[in-house]
Design an enzyme around this catalytic site. Structure first.
Site, PDB file in Angstrom:
ATOM      1  N   ARG A 117       0.853  -1.177   0.000  1.00 65.03           N
ATOM      2  CA  ARG A 117       0.000   0.000   0.000  1.00 65.03           C
ATOM      3  C   ARG A 117       0.897   1.239   0.000  1.00 65.03           C
ATOM      4  O   ARG A 117       1.926   1.289   0.702  1.00 65.03           O
ATOM      5  CB  ARG A 117      -0.897   0.042   1.246  1.00 65.03           C
ATOM      6  CG  ARG A 117      -2.064  -0.935   1.220  1.00 65.03           C
ATOM      7  CD  ARG A 117      -3.109  -0.569   0.159  1.00 65.03           C
ATOM      8  NE  ARG A 117      -4.273  -1.433   0.218  1.00 65.03           N
ATOM      9  CZ  ARG A 117      -4.435  -2.537  -0.515  1.00 65.03           C
ATOM     10  NH1 ARG A 117      -3.500  -2.917  -1.380  1.00 65.03           N
ATOM     11  NH2 ARG A 117      -5.552  -3.248  -0.414  1.00 65.03           N
ATOM     12  N   HIS A 164      -1.214  -0.569  -9.658  1.00 61.85           N
ATOM     13  CA  HIS A 164      -1.874  -1.403  -8.644  1.00 61.85           C
ATOM     14  C   HIS A 164      -2.405  -2.708  -9.273  1.00 61.85           C
ATOM     15  O   HIS A 164      -3.606  -3.009  -9.220  1.00 61.85           O
ATOM     16  CB  HIS A 164      -3.011  -0.629  -7.952  1.00 61.85           C
ATOM     17  CG  HIS A 164      -3.418  -1.226  -6.629  1.00 61.85           C
ATOM     18  ND1 HIS A 164      -3.694  -0.482  -5.511  1.00 61.85           N
ATOM     19  CD2 HIS A 164      -3.587  -2.513  -6.246  1.00 61.85           C
ATOM     20  CE1 HIS A 164      -4.027  -1.274  -4.503  1.00 61.85           C
ATOM     21  NE2 HIS A 164      -3.965  -2.533  -4.938  1.00 61.85           N
TER      22      HIS A 164
END
Ligand code: NDP
Ligand code: OXD
Length: 306
Positions: free
Chosen positions: A221, A269
Protein backbone atom coordinates in the site's frame (compact mmCIF):
# COMPACT_ATOMS: atom_id res chain seq x y z
CA UNK A 1 -30.46 -16.16 3.01
CA UNK A 2 -30.12 -12.69 1.50
CA UNK A 3 -26.72 -11.48 0.20
CA UNK A 4 -25.98 -7.95 -0.95
CA UNK A 5 -23.10 -7.11 -3.34
CA UNK A 6 -21.42 -3.69 -3.20
CA UNK A 7 -18.07 -3.46 -4.93
CA UNK A 8 -16.80 -0.10 -6.20
CA UNK A 9 -15.24 -0.11 -9.68
CA UNK A 10 -16.20 -3.76 -10.22
CA UNK A 11 -18.44 -4.88 -13.05
CA UNK A 12 -21.23 -6.42 -10.99
CA UNK A 13 -23.09 -8.60 -13.52
CA UNK A 14 -20.46 -11.36 -14.01
CA UNK A 15 -19.93 -11.55 -10.24
CA UNK A 16 -23.66 -11.86 -9.58
CA UNK A 17 -23.95 -14.63 -12.18
CA UNK A 18 -21.05 -16.61 -10.69
CA UNK A 19 -22.17 -16.05 -7.10
CA UNK A 20 -25.71 -17.21 -7.90
CA UNK A 21 -24.28 -20.34 -9.55
CA UNK A 22 -22.05 -21.07 -6.53
CA UNK A 23 -24.77 -20.30 -3.94
CA UNK A 24 -28.00 -21.48 -5.56
CA UNK A 25 -30.06 -21.22 -2.35
CA UNK A 26 -29.24 -17.57 -1.76
CA UNK A 27 -31.07 -14.40 -2.85
CA UNK A 28 -28.16 -12.30 -4.18
CA UNK A 29 -28.58 -8.75 -5.47
CA UNK A 30 -26.66 -5.58 -6.18
CA UNK A 31 -26.92 -3.09 -3.32
CA UNK A 32 -28.85 0.13 -3.97
CA UNK A 33 -29.57 2.76 -1.30
CA UNK A 34 -32.74 1.70 0.48
CA UNK A 35 -32.29 -2.02 -0.33
CA UNK A 36 -33.76 -4.43 2.24
CA UNK A 37 -31.47 -5.67 5.00
CA UNK A 38 -29.26 -8.61 4.04
CA UNK A 39 -27.66 -11.38 6.10
CA UNK A 40 -24.27 -11.22 4.37
CA UNK A 41 -22.39 -8.75 2.18
CA UNK A 42 -19.74 -9.08 -0.49
CA UNK A 43 -17.85 -5.81 -0.72
CA UNK A 44 -14.90 -3.88 -2.07
CA UNK A 45 -14.42 -0.26 -0.92
CA UNK A 46 -18.14 0.31 -0.16
CA UNK A 47 -19.35 3.77 0.92
CA UNK A 48 -20.13 4.47 4.58
CA UNK A 49 -23.80 4.74 3.53
CA UNK A 50 -23.75 1.00 2.81
CA UNK A 51 -22.89 0.04 6.40
CA UNK A 52 -25.10 2.82 7.81
CA UNK A 53 -28.06 1.00 6.23
CA UNK A 54 -26.89 -2.62 6.47
CA UNK A 55 -26.45 -2.72 10.23
CA UNK A 56 -27.62 -6.32 10.73
CA UNK A 57 -25.02 -8.12 8.58
CA UNK A 58 -23.61 -11.29 10.12
CA UNK A 59 -20.51 -11.10 7.94
CA UNK A 60 -18.99 -9.00 5.16
CA UNK A 61 -16.65 -10.70 2.68
CA UNK A 62 -13.99 -8.42 1.20
CA UNK A 63 -13.05 -9.30 -2.39
CA UNK A 64 -9.42 -8.40 -1.82
CA UNK A 65 -6.65 -9.18 0.64
CA UNK A 66 -6.23 -5.69 2.10
CA UNK A 67 -8.97 -4.43 4.42
CA UNK A 68 -7.65 -0.89 5.00
CA UNK A 69 -10.51 0.74 3.03
CA UNK A 70 -13.03 -1.29 5.06
CA UNK A 71 -11.50 -0.48 8.43
CA UNK A 72 -11.76 3.25 7.74
CA UNK A 73 -15.56 2.85 7.93
CA UNK A 74 -17.87 2.51 10.90
CA UNK A 75 -19.15 -1.07 10.79
CA UNK A 76 -21.39 -2.70 13.39
CA UNK A 77 -19.17 -4.65 15.82
CA UNK A 78 -21.22 -7.86 15.38
CA UNK A 79 -20.43 -7.97 11.62
CA UNK A 80 -17.57 -10.43 11.09
CA UNK A 81 -15.10 -9.11 8.49
CA UNK A 82 -13.52 -11.73 6.28
CA UNK A 83 -10.93 -11.12 3.58
CA UNK A 84 -9.62 -13.21 0.70
CA UNK A 85 -6.53 -15.19 1.48
CA UNK A 86 -4.51 -16.05 -1.59
CA UNK A 87 -7.42 -16.90 -3.96
CA UNK A 88 -4.93 -16.87 -6.81
CA UNK A 89 -3.17 -13.67 -5.70
CA UNK A 90 -0.08 -15.25 -4.10
CA UNK A 91 1.35 -16.60 -7.36
CA UNK A 92 0.74 -13.23 -9.05
CA UNK A 93 2.46 -11.41 -6.18
CA UNK A 94 5.43 -13.76 -6.50
CA UNK A 95 5.58 -13.07 -10.26
CA UNK A 96 5.43 -9.30 -9.80
CA UNK A 97 8.14 -9.23 -7.15
CA UNK A 98 10.47 -11.65 -8.98
CA UNK A 99 10.00 -9.70 -12.20
CA UNK A 100 10.98 -6.40 -10.53
CA UNK A 101 13.84 -8.00 -8.61
CA UNK A 102 15.37 -9.78 -11.59
CA UNK A 103 14.86 -6.82 -13.93
CA UNK A 104 16.88 -4.71 -11.51
CA UNK A 105 19.49 -7.32 -10.50
CA UNK A 106 20.23 -8.45 -14.07
CA UNK A 107 20.01 -4.84 -15.38
CA UNK A 108 17.35 -5.70 -17.96
CA UNK A 109 16.10 -2.11 -17.59
CA UNK A 110 19.55 -0.92 -18.70
CA UNK A 111 19.53 -3.35 -21.65
CA UNK A 112 16.06 -2.10 -22.70
CA UNK A 113 17.36 1.47 -22.71
CA UNK A 114 20.47 0.41 -24.65
CA UNK A 115 18.42 -1.52 -27.22
CA UNK A 116 16.31 1.58 -27.84
CA UNK A 117 19.60 3.32 -28.79
CA UNK A 118 20.88 0.35 -30.86
CA UNK A 119 23.71 -0.16 -28.36
CA UNK A 120 25.41 -3.60 -27.87
CA UNK A 121 27.12 -3.50 -24.47
CA UNK A 122 27.44 -6.22 -21.82
CA UNK A 123 27.64 -5.53 -18.07
CA UNK A 124 29.10 -7.81 -15.38
CA UNK A 125 26.74 -9.58 -12.99
CA UNK A 126 27.02 -8.55 -9.34
CA UNK A 127 27.49 -11.32 -6.75
CA UNK A 128 24.07 -12.71 -5.78
CA UNK A 129 25.22 -13.09 -2.18
CA UNK A 130 25.31 -9.26 -2.01
CA UNK A 131 21.67 -9.04 -3.08
CA UNK A 132 19.81 -10.20 0.01
CA UNK A 133 16.08 -9.63 -0.44
CA UNK A 134 14.18 -8.45 2.63
CA UNK A 135 10.47 -9.17 2.64
CA UNK A 136 8.33 -7.08 4.99
CA UNK A 137 5.22 -9.09 5.83
CA UNK A 138 5.37 -12.86 6.07
CA UNK A 139 1.68 -13.60 5.75
CA UNK A 140 -0.17 -15.43 3.00
CA UNK A 141 1.39 -13.36 0.21
CA UNK A 142 4.78 -12.60 1.79
CA UNK A 143 5.58 -16.26 2.42
CA UNK A 144 4.76 -17.13 -1.21
CA UNK A 145 7.03 -14.29 -2.36
CA UNK A 146 9.81 -15.52 -0.06
CA UNK A 147 9.62 -19.03 -1.54
CA UNK A 148 9.72 -17.70 -5.09
CA UNK A 149 12.69 -15.40 -4.43
CA UNK A 150 14.59 -18.23 -2.73
CA UNK A 151 14.15 -20.34 -5.89
CA UNK A 152 16.57 -17.96 -7.60
CA UNK A 153 19.16 -18.46 -4.83
CA UNK A 154 19.00 -14.91 -3.44
CA UNK A 155 19.55 -14.77 0.32
CA UNK A 156 16.10 -14.05 1.84
CA UNK A 157 15.30 -12.06 4.98
CA UNK A 158 11.80 -11.67 6.37
CA UNK A 159 10.19 -9.30 8.87
CA UNK A 160 6.86 -9.74 10.62
CA UNK A 161 5.09 -8.61 13.76
CA UNK A 162 5.33 -11.96 15.56
CA UNK A 163 8.37 -14.28 15.53
CA UNK A 164 8.51 -16.87 12.74
CA UNK A 165 10.64 -19.79 11.65
CA UNK A 166 10.56 -20.39 7.91
CA UNK A 167 12.86 -22.64 5.92
CA UNK A 168 15.40 -20.65 3.95
CA UNK A 169 14.37 -17.30 5.45
CA UNK A 170 16.35 -15.32 8.02
CA UNK A 171 13.46 -14.10 10.14
CA UNK A 172 13.33 -10.82 12.08
CA UNK A 173 10.34 -9.45 13.94
CA UNK A 174 8.95 -6.42 15.70
CA UNK A 175 10.42 -3.00 16.26
CA UNK A 176 13.49 -4.56 17.91
CA UNK A 177 14.37 -6.51 14.76
CA UNK A 178 13.63 -3.81 12.20
CA UNK A 179 16.95 -1.96 11.97
CA UNK A 180 18.97 -5.19 11.68
CA UNK A 181 16.54 -6.45 9.04
CA UNK A 182 16.93 -3.24 7.01
CA UNK A 183 20.72 -3.22 7.28
CA UNK A 184 20.84 -6.82 6.03
CA UNK A 185 18.56 -6.26 2.99
CA UNK A 186 19.83 -4.90 -0.34
CA UNK A 187 16.37 -5.15 -1.87
CA UNK A 188 13.37 -4.24 0.28
CA UNK A 189 9.96 -5.64 -0.62
CA UNK A 190 6.78 -4.57 1.18
CA UNK A 191 3.87 -6.99 1.39
CA UNK A 192 2.61 -5.45 4.63
CA UNK A 193 -1.00 -4.48 5.28
CA UNK A 194 -1.83 -0.77 5.64
CA UNK A 195 -2.36 -0.14 9.35
CA UNK A 196 -1.65 2.81 11.65
CA UNK A 197 1.64 1.05 12.54
CA UNK A 198 2.83 0.65 8.96
CA UNK A 199 1.83 4.16 7.83
CA UNK A 200 4.94 6.17 6.77
CA UNK A 201 7.12 3.24 7.88
CA UNK A 202 9.44 3.71 4.91
CA UNK A 203 10.82 7.20 5.43
CA UNK A 204 14.23 8.91 5.30
CA UNK A 205 15.31 7.43 8.62
CA UNK A 206 14.36 3.81 7.84
CA UNK A 207 15.25 3.79 4.12
CA UNK A 208 18.69 5.25 4.94
CA UNK A 209 19.41 2.05 6.87
CA UNK A 210 19.31 -0.02 3.69
CA UNK A 211 22.80 -0.65 2.31
CA UNK A 212 24.02 1.84 -0.33
CA UNK A 213 22.58 0.78 -3.69
CA UNK A 214 19.40 -0.50 -2.01
CA UNK A 215 16.30 -1.02 -4.12
CA UNK A 216 12.65 -0.76 -3.00
CA UNK A 217 9.74 -2.82 -4.31
CA UNK A 218 6.35 -1.78 -2.91
CA UNK A 219 3.45 -4.07 -3.82
CA UNK A 220 1.48 -3.44 -0.61
CA UNK A 221 0.00 0.00 0.00
CA UNK A 222 1.28 3.48 -0.93
CA UNK A 223 0.76 5.03 2.52
CA UNK A 224 3.70 2.99 3.84
CA UNK A 225 6.17 5.10 1.84
CA UNK A 226 6.98 8.78 2.37
CA UNK A 227 7.33 9.41 -1.35
CA UNK A 228 9.45 12.57 -1.11
CA UNK A 229 11.95 10.77 1.16
CA UNK A 230 12.21 7.86 -1.26
CA UNK A 231 12.72 10.24 -4.21
CA UNK A 232 15.36 12.22 -2.30
CA UNK A 233 17.35 9.09 -1.35
CA UNK A 234 17.31 7.91 -4.98
CA UNK A 235 18.38 11.33 -6.26
CA UNK A 236 21.15 11.53 -3.64
CA UNK A 237 22.45 8.15 -4.85
CA UNK A 238 21.89 6.19 -1.63
CA UNK A 239 19.17 4.07 -3.26
CA UNK A 240 19.45 2.64 -6.77
CA UNK A 241 15.74 2.96 -7.54
CA UNK A 242 12.31 1.52 -6.92
CA UNK A 243 9.55 -0.51 -8.49
CA UNK A 244 6.21 0.77 -7.21
CA UNK A 245 2.77 -0.71 -7.75
CA UNK A 246 0.95 1.36 -5.13
CA UNK A 247 0.91 5.05 -4.27
CA UNK A 248 -0.41 7.45 -1.64
CA UNK A 249 -2.84 8.79 -4.23
CA UNK A 250 -4.20 6.40 -6.84
CA UNK A 251 -4.30 6.78 -9.77
CA UNK A 252 -0.88 8.44 -9.47
CA UNK A 253 -1.64 12.06 -10.46
CA UNK A 254 -0.52 13.34 -13.87
CA UNK A 255 2.73 15.26 -13.57
CA UNK A 256 3.83 13.47 -10.35
CA UNK A 257 7.64 13.38 -10.18
CA UNK A 258 7.63 9.59 -10.12
CA UNK A 259 6.04 9.21 -13.56
CA UNK A 260 9.10 10.48 -15.38
CA UNK A 261 11.81 9.36 -12.95
CA UNK A 262 14.36 7.21 -14.83
CA UNK A 263 15.02 5.01 -11.76
CA UNK A 264 11.41 4.36 -10.83
CA UNK A 265 9.26 1.71 -12.49
CA UNK A 266 5.53 2.15 -12.12
CA UNK A 267 2.64 -0.28 -12.42
CA UNK A 268 -1.01 0.70 -11.75
CA UNK A 269 -1.87 -1.40 -8.64
CA UNK A 270 -1.83 -4.69 -10.53
CA UNK A 271 0.69 -6.69 -8.47
CA UNK A 272 -2.03 -9.22 -7.69
CA UNK A 273 -5.50 -8.86 -9.14
CA UNK A 274 -8.64 -10.38 -7.67
CA UNK A 275 -9.63 -13.43 -9.72
CA UNK A 276 -13.38 -13.92 -9.91
CA UNK A 277 -13.64 -17.72 -10.13
CA UNK A 278 -11.16 -18.34 -7.28
CA UNK A 279 -12.72 -15.62 -5.14
CA UNK A 280 -16.29 -16.84 -5.60
CA UNK A 281 -15.25 -20.40 -4.68
CA UNK A 282 -13.41 -19.13 -1.60
CA UNK A 283 -16.32 -16.93 -0.47
CA UNK A 284 -18.73 -19.86 -0.85
CA UNK A 285 -16.55 -22.07 1.34
CA UNK A 286 -15.96 -19.33 3.94
CA UNK A 287 -19.70 -18.64 4.05
CA UNK A 288 -20.36 -22.33 4.69
CA UNK A 289 -17.85 -22.19 7.57
CA UNK A 290 -19.53 -19.08 9.05
CA UNK A 291 -22.93 -20.76 8.90
CA UNK A 292 -21.54 -23.90 10.52
CA UNK A 293 -19.99 -21.81 13.31
CA UNK A 294 -16.51 -22.98 12.36
CA UNK A 295 -13.36 -20.81 12.44
CA UNK A 296 -12.98 -18.93 9.16
CA UNK A 297 -9.52 -18.35 7.66
CA UNK A 298 -9.01 -14.70 6.75
CA UNK A 299 -11.11 -13.35 9.61
CA UNK A 300 -9.96 -9.78 10.24
CA UNK A 301 -8.78 -8.76 13.69
CA UNK A 302 -10.11 -5.21 13.86
CA UNK A 303 -7.83 -4.13 16.71
CA UNK A 304 -4.72 -5.41 14.89
CA UNK A 305 -5.91 -3.79 11.65
CA UNK A 306 -5.46 -6.75 9.31
P1 NDP B 1 -1.52 -11.25 5.83
O1 NDP B 1 -2.44 -10.68 6.85
O2 NDP B 1 -1.60 -12.70 5.53
O3 NDP B 1 0.00 -10.94 6.24
C1 NDP B 1 0.39 -9.72 6.78
C2 NDP B 1 1.84 -9.85 7.27
O4 NDP B 1 2.28 -8.55 7.66
C3 NDP B 1 1.96 -10.77 8.50
O5 NDP B 1 3.14 -11.53 8.40
C4 NDP B 1 2.07 -9.77 9.65
O6 NDP B 1 2.82 -10.23 10.77
C5 NDP B 1 2.83 -8.64 8.97
N1 NDP B 1 2.63 -7.38 9.69
C6 NDP B 1 1.48 -6.69 9.90
N2 NDP B 1 1.69 -5.58 10.62
C7 NDP B 1 3.02 -5.58 10.90
C8 NDP B 1 3.87 -4.71 11.62
N3 NDP B 1 3.39 -3.59 12.23
N4 NDP B 1 5.18 -5.00 11.72
C9 NDP B 1 5.68 -6.12 11.12
N5 NDP B 1 4.93 -7.00 10.41
C10 NDP B 1 3.63 -6.72 10.31
O7 NDP B 1 -1.75 -10.39 4.51
P2 NDP B 1 -1.52 -10.82 2.98
O8 NDP B 1 -0.19 -11.42 2.84
O9 NDP B 1 -2.68 -11.61 2.50
O10 NDP B 1 -1.59 -9.39 2.25
C11 NDP B 1 -0.67 -8.37 2.55
C12 NDP B 1 -1.07 -7.06 1.90
O11 NDP B 1 -0.78 -7.07 0.50
C13 NDP B 1 -2.55 -6.68 1.94
O12 NDP B 1 -2.91 -6.18 3.21
C14 NDP B 1 -2.65 -5.64 0.85
O13 NDP B 1 -2.44 -4.36 1.38
C15 NDP B 1 -1.50 -5.99 -0.08
N6 NDP B 1 -1.99 -6.41 -1.41
C16 NDP B 1 -1.64 -5.67 -2.51
C17 NDP B 1 -2.08 -6.05 -3.77
C18 NDP B 1 -1.65 -5.32 -4.99
O14 NDP B 1 -2.10 -5.65 -6.09
N7 NDP B 1 -0.79 -4.34 -4.89
C19 NDP B 1 -2.94 -7.22 -3.95
C20 NDP B 1 -3.20 -7.94 -2.74
C21 NDP B 1 -2.75 -7.52 -1.52
P3 NDP B 1 2.32 -11.49 11.64
O15 NDP B 1 2.55 -12.70 10.74
O16 NDP B 1 3.20 -11.49 12.82
O17 NDP B 1 0.87 -11.25 11.92
C1 OXD C 1 -5.99 -6.30 -2.39
C2 OXD C 1 -5.65 -5.41 -3.50
O1 OXD C 1 -5.76 -5.92 -1.24
O2 OXD C 1 -6.16 -5.63 -4.61
O3 OXD C 1 -6.49 -7.41 -2.63
O4 OXD C 1 -4.86 -4.48 -3.35
Amino acid sequence: MRITFCCAATQAEPWLLDLRAALPGADISLWQPGAPPADYAIVWAPPQAFFDEQTQLKAAFNIGAGVDALLRLHIAPHTQLIRLDDAGMAAQMAETVCHALIRHYRQFDVYDAQAAQGQWLQHPIQPRAEFAVGIMGLGVLGQRVARAVAQFDFPVNGWSRSPKQLDGVRCFHGAQGFNDFLAASRVLVSVLPATPETRDLLNRNTLSRLPKGGYVINVARGAQVVEEDLLALIDEGHLAGAALDVFRTEPLPAGHAMWSHPKITITPHVAALTLRAESVAQIASKLAAVQAGKPVPGTVDRTRGY
